[in-house]
Design a protein around this motif. Structure first.
Motif: not given
Length: 151
Positions: A2-4, A67-70, A57-62, A31-38
């Protein structure tokens, strides 16, 4: 599984409806590890800065927020590298329907409007400066942005 499905839906939304101010996507094949740019908002001390953020993203997402790390150093009362305070990232408050695009928009907006209520920040000393000495905060935040998020 479901998370995927949820994660892929968010990715399609980001690709289909490009946003100004941020972008995100998976790192390599995970697919669970993303990088974002702001991008630092124009009317903020972070103007012109490019800030990198890791989203895991955890397997329990949504049902559990990511987890968001700056990754890029920044002076902000809601960001204590690597942790970020935002209600959308608190499990008890997180809504199942919140999209990655909405989360990134909220983080982008947070650069313009820091959350300075006592329960809304990680860094009391930075909050103090932000509230009581706004010009000093803007100057110091600008210097940090120039040192770490530009070029």
């Amino acid at each position: 599984m479901v998370s995927k499905v949820w994660i892929m839906t968010h990715l399609r939304e980001l690709v289909r409806f490009l946003a100004s101010g941020f972008s995100a996507g998976p790192v390599a094949e995970d697919i669970y590890e993303w990088q974002a740019t702001l991008l630092g908002p124009p009317s903020s001390p972070h103007k012109g800065g490019i800030f990198f953020i890791s989203i895991r993203f955890s397997p329990d997402y949504p049902f559990k927020p990511p987890m968001v790390s700056w990754k890029t150093p920044i002076l902000h009362p809601n960001i204590d590298k690597p942790r970020v305070f935002h209600p959308l990232l608190v499990t008890a408050i997180c809504k199942v329907g919140t999209t990655v695009k909405e989360l990134l928009q909220a983080l982008h907006d947070m650069l313009l409007h820091p959350k300075v209520e006592e329960e809304d920040n990680y860094l009391a000393d930075i909050t103090h400066i932000c509230v009581l000495e706004p010009e000093r905060f803007k100057k110091e935040a600008r210097l940090m942005t120039e040192a770490h998020a530009m070029n």
